[in-house]
Scaffold this motif. Structure first.
Motif, short mmCIF file in Angstrom:
data_model
loop_
_atom_site.label_atom_id
_atom_site.label_comp_id
_atom_site.label_asym_id
_atom_site.label_seq_id
_atom_site.Cartn_x
_atom_site.Cartn_y
_atom_site.Cartn_z
N ALA A 108 37.46 30.69 41.04
CA ALA A 108 37.14 31.86 41.86
C ALA A 108 36.33 31.45 43.09
N TRP A 109 35.46 30.47 42.92
CA TRP A 109 34.58 30.03 44.02
C TRP A 109 35.32 29.07 44.97
N SER A 110 36.04 28.06 44.40
CA SER A 110 36.56 26.97 45.23
C SER A 110 37.68 27.40 46.17
N VAL A 111 38.57 28.27 45.75
CA VAL A 111 39.68 28.65 46.63
C VAL A 111 39.56 30.09 47.11
N HIS A 112 39.04 30.95 46.27
CA HIS A 112 39.04 32.37 46.64
C HIS A 112 37.69 32.84 47.18
N GLY A 113 36.67 31.97 47.14
CA GLY A 113 35.35 32.35 47.66
C GLY A 113 34.85 33.67 47.09
N PHE A 114 35.22 33.93 45.85
CA PHE A 114 34.85 35.17 45.15
C PHE A 114 35.33 36.42 45.91
N GLN A 115 36.42 36.28 46.72
CA GLN A 115 36.94 37.44 47.46
C GLN A 115 38.22 37.96 46.79
N GLY A 116 38.50 39.25 46.97
CA GLY A 116 39.76 39.85 46.48
C GLY A 116 39.50 40.91 45.43
N GLY A 117 40.12 42.10 45.67
CA GLY A 117 39.96 43.21 44.73
C GLY A 117 40.44 42.83 43.33
N TRP A 118 41.59 42.11 43.27
CA TRP A 118 42.14 41.71 41.97
C TRP A 118 41.15 40.84 41.20
N LEU A 119 40.42 39.95 41.97
CA LEU A 119 39.48 39.03 41.33
C LEU A 119 38.28 39.80 40.78
N HIS A 120 37.79 40.76 41.57
CA HIS A 120 36.64 41.54 41.12
C HIS A 120 37.01 42.35 39.87
N ALA A 121 38.23 42.96 39.91
CA ALA A 121 38.68 43.74 38.75
C ALA A 121 38.84 42.83 37.54
N LYS A 122 39.39 41.63 37.79
CA LYS A 122 39.61 40.69 36.68
C LYS A 122 38.27 40.30 36.05
N ILE A 123 37.30 39.94 36.89
CA ILE A 123 36.00 39.52 36.35
C ILE A 123 35.37 40.68 35.56
N GLY A 124 35.52 41.91 36.07
CA GLY A 124 35.00 43.08 35.35
C GLY A 124 35.61 43.19 33.96
N LEU A 125 36.94 42.98 33.88
CA LEU A 125 37.60 43.11 32.58
C LEU A 125 37.25 41.93 31.66
N VAL A 126 37.00 40.75 32.27
CA VAL A 126 36.60 39.61 31.42
C VAL A 126 35.19 39.83 30.87
N VAL A 127 34.35 40.54 31.64
CA VAL A 127 33.03 40.90 31.11
C VAL A 127 33.21 41.81 29.89
N ALA A 128 34.17 42.76 29.99
CA ALA A 128 34.46 43.64 28.84
C ALA A 128 34.97 42.82 27.65
N LEU A 129 35.83 41.82 27.94
CA LEU A 129 36.36 40.96 26.87
C LEU A 129 35.22 40.18 26.20
N THR A 130 34.25 39.75 27.03
CA THR A 130 33.10 39.01 26.50
C THR A 130 32.25 39.93 25.61
N ALA A 131 32.15 41.22 26.01
CA ALA A 131 31.41 42.18 25.18
C ALA A 131 32.11 42.34 23.82
N VAL A 132 33.45 42.36 23.82
CA VAL A 132 34.21 42.44 22.56
C VAL A 132 33.90 41.20 21.71
#
Ligand code: HEM
Length: 178
Positions: A108-132
């Protein structure tokens, strides 16, 4: 006798998983030293390996809970489930989750510079997966002291959470719809 056989089989699996983990971490460290031109693709490959291992655990652990919920406390089956759940969480799922995060954040950092709606949504859902994951980890400790009060049906329902999250996460990262 039955329990002993199962425990030694599970200890053998534990040693193999440790070896695989050592190999995996050495490969990752070697890549950071070697720094090939296509490092990004190597890290993506390692990310996918870690994701597969994590997801395998997130799918299998609640299946164990479904059968464990119906086992008589103190029975051979119940004690065997405790060993299987503990080892699956500690040897496979915890390291796989950490490596998924480390490699994923690097990508996420090296190529996408933490930019992109899809990336933000993905990280949000991975946080939910981590909560599970954390919720299942707590359940392992509750089962270990014979404290589970939920039915097999409840665990069958909880089993669907990682599946649904995984489907949306993979669509987000491959299709990148926004
Ligand atoms: C832990 C947090 C995570 C972060 C920060 C993260 C981030 C990323 C990034 C930036 C990429 C590269 C995308 C590209 O350049 O096309 C990627 C690839 C990928 N990720 Fe993750 N990821 C994470 C967890 C996950 C999880 C939990 C899954 C699956 C359930 C997953 C599945 C994938 C897949 C399948 C790819 C390859 C996509 C492709 O090459 O088309 N990731 N990830």
């Amino acid at each position: 006798m039955e329990k002993q056989t199962d425990t030694s089989a599970s200890s053998y699996a534990g040693k193999r998983a440790h070896l695989a983990m050592v190999f995996f971490v050495l490969l990752a460290a070697g890549l950071f030293v070697w720094r090939p031109d296509n490092l990004y693709l190597w890290i993506k490959a390692l990310h996918i390996v870690a994701v597969i291992s994590w997801m395998a655990g997130l799918f299998y652990l609640p299946r164990l809970f479904i059968y464990h919920a119906d086992a008589e406390p103190g029975s051979v089956q119940s004690e065997t489930f405790k060993v299987m759940e503990h080892r699956l969480l500690r040897i496979i799922m915890n390291p796989a989750m950490m490596l998924t995060w480390i490699f994923g954040l690097y990508l996420a950092w090296s190529v996408h510079g933490f930019q992109g709606g899809w990336l933000h949504a993905k990280i949000g859902l991975v946080v939910a997966l981590t909560a599970v994951h954390i919720f299942f980890g707590r359940a392992v400790r509750v089962f270990a002291r014979d404290g589970n009060r939920h039915s097999a049906r409840y665990w069958r329902f909880m089993n669907e959470a990682p599946t649904l999250l995984m489907i949306v996460i993979v669509i987000l990262v491959v299709v990148k719809p926004f």
